[in-house]
Design a protein around this motif. Sequence first.
Motif, PDB file in Angstrom:
ATOM      1  N   TYR A  11       0.846  -1.190   0.000  1.00  0.00           N
ATOM      2  CA  TYR A  11       0.000   0.000   0.000  1.00  0.00           C
ATOM      3  C   TYR A  11       0.886   1.245   0.000  1.00  0.00           C
ATOM      4  N   TRP A  65     -10.729   5.456   2.832  1.00  0.00           N
ATOM      5  CA  TRP A  65     -11.774   5.812   1.870  1.00  0.00           C
ATOM      6  C   TRP A  65     -12.923   6.584   2.519  1.00  0.00           C
ATOM      7  N   GLN A  85     -11.495  12.897  -5.084  1.00  0.00           N
ATOM      8  CA  GLN A  85     -11.828  11.648  -5.765  1.00  0.00           C
ATOM      9  C   GLN A  85     -12.873  10.856  -4.979  1.00  0.00           C
ATOM     10  N   TYR A  99      -9.849   5.397  -3.651  1.00  0.00           N
ATOM     11  CA  TYR A  99      -9.772   3.962  -3.375  1.00  0.00           C
ATOM     12  C   TYR A  99     -10.983   3.203  -3.929  1.00  0.00           C
ATOM     13  N   GLY A 100     -11.615   3.761  -4.959  1.00  0.00           N
ATOM     14  CA  GLY A 100     -12.814   3.148  -5.507  1.00  0.00           C
ATOM     15  C   GLY A 100     -12.604   1.743  -6.030  1.00  0.00           C
ATOM     16  N   ASN A 101     -11.472   1.508  -6.689  1.00  0.00           N
ATOM     17  CA  ASN A 101     -11.218   0.164  -7.228  1.00  0.00           C
ATOM     18  C   ASN A 101     -11.210  -0.888  -6.129  1.00  0.00           C
ATOM     19  N   GLU A 102     -10.786  -0.489  -4.952  1.00  0.00           N
ATOM     20  CA  GLU A 102     -10.695  -1.446  -3.852  1.00  0.00           C
ATOM     21  C   GLU A 102     -12.004  -1.596  -3.081  1.00  0.00           C
ATOM     22  N   ALA A 158     -15.368   0.049  -3.766  1.00  0.00           N
ATOM     23  CA  ALA A 158     -16.696   0.344  -4.321  1.00  0.00           C
ATOM     24  C   ALA A 158     -17.629  -0.858  -4.240  1.00  0.00           C
ATOM     25  N   SER A 159     -17.094  -2.064  -4.365  1.00  0.00           N
ATOM     26  CA  SER A 159     -17.940  -3.261  -4.340  1.00  0.00           C
ATOM     27  C   SER A 159     -18.631  -3.459  -2.995  1.00  0.00           C
ATOM     28  N   ASN A 199     -22.253  -1.993  -3.496  1.00  0.00           N
ATOM     29  CA  ASN A 199     -23.049  -2.325  -4.678  1.00  0.00           C
ATOM     30  C   ASN A 199     -24.535  -2.300  -4.337  1.00  0.00           C
TER      31      ASN A 199
END
Length: 314
Positions: free
Chosen positions: A60, A226, A292, A297-300, A302-303, A306
């Motif tokens: 990280y 995040w 942002q 850290y959306g890729n990490e 966001a799920s 959902n």
Amino acid sequence: MLLRTNKTKIASSEITPESAFRNRRQFLTSAATLGAGAIASSLLPASAFADALTTFPSKYTLPDALTPIGKAAAYNNFYEFGTEKSDPAHNAHTLQVRPWTIQVAGLVKKPLTVGIDDLLHYRPIESRVYRHRCVEAWSMVIPWDGYSLSEFINFCNPLPSAKYVQFISNINRKQMPDLPSEYNWPYSEGLRMDEAMHPLALLCFGCYGQTLPNQNGAPVRVVLPWKWGYKSAKSIVKIVFTDKQPRTLWNDLMPEEYGFYSNVNPNISHRWSQAHERRIDSSLLPHTIPTQMFNGYGNEVASLYNGMDLKRYY
């Protein structure tokens, strides 16, 4: 070993918009506070720079320039030691960080109490460079030292019925003589269990390769990069596992302003716009950059959300 125990009217055209006033006030405050960054270390109490930690590099990291430790230790939110940004650095030396224990309670197989030094040696300490974003529209980039919160949660053996985890901070009126009376102390924060178990969630004992300065949340805190900074509870003394969404100080105080989830979202305004932030780094003055989603850290993460309406579940 870790130990288990039970225990006049004015024309509207003449009125300065609130956002402009706040931005100017924040800029002047930042300039006054941070312009002295070069001499910050000589003005801070000894507790700002503590013992070195043995740390290991982590995956990280970020290309962003680091915020100098003098600025990160001089510009803080820690209302138990005052509501101005410079107050914690001047006042938090009264916090006694040894002895220190964390009580684990609620929906766990067995309640336990853990000493801070046991926690420090439970897992190797990683150095993780994270963005840290405050709802007041400023941000820093800090190398935090700790290990994944999930490691400690697994040790606590929460029951399957535990859906949330609550963090309760230290409150000691003798050590916090200027404690503001208008807040419902002790400070409390909380996470959904899957958020707490996410690899980015950090149980933190230090920064910049040193043990945490008192004003940064010594001796143990969480760091959730995040989310808005106030979600990262400082000086934790109790962790409670529960099947109901726990109370949190800011959500109790102003629920229309501070949602339980408090993810960094540039599309949700608080008392001022969150579309931009003032990055505090080695520059003389902060510079403004776009905010942002999820603080980058959306890729990490966001799920985790959902199907959720992030304007409703803010």
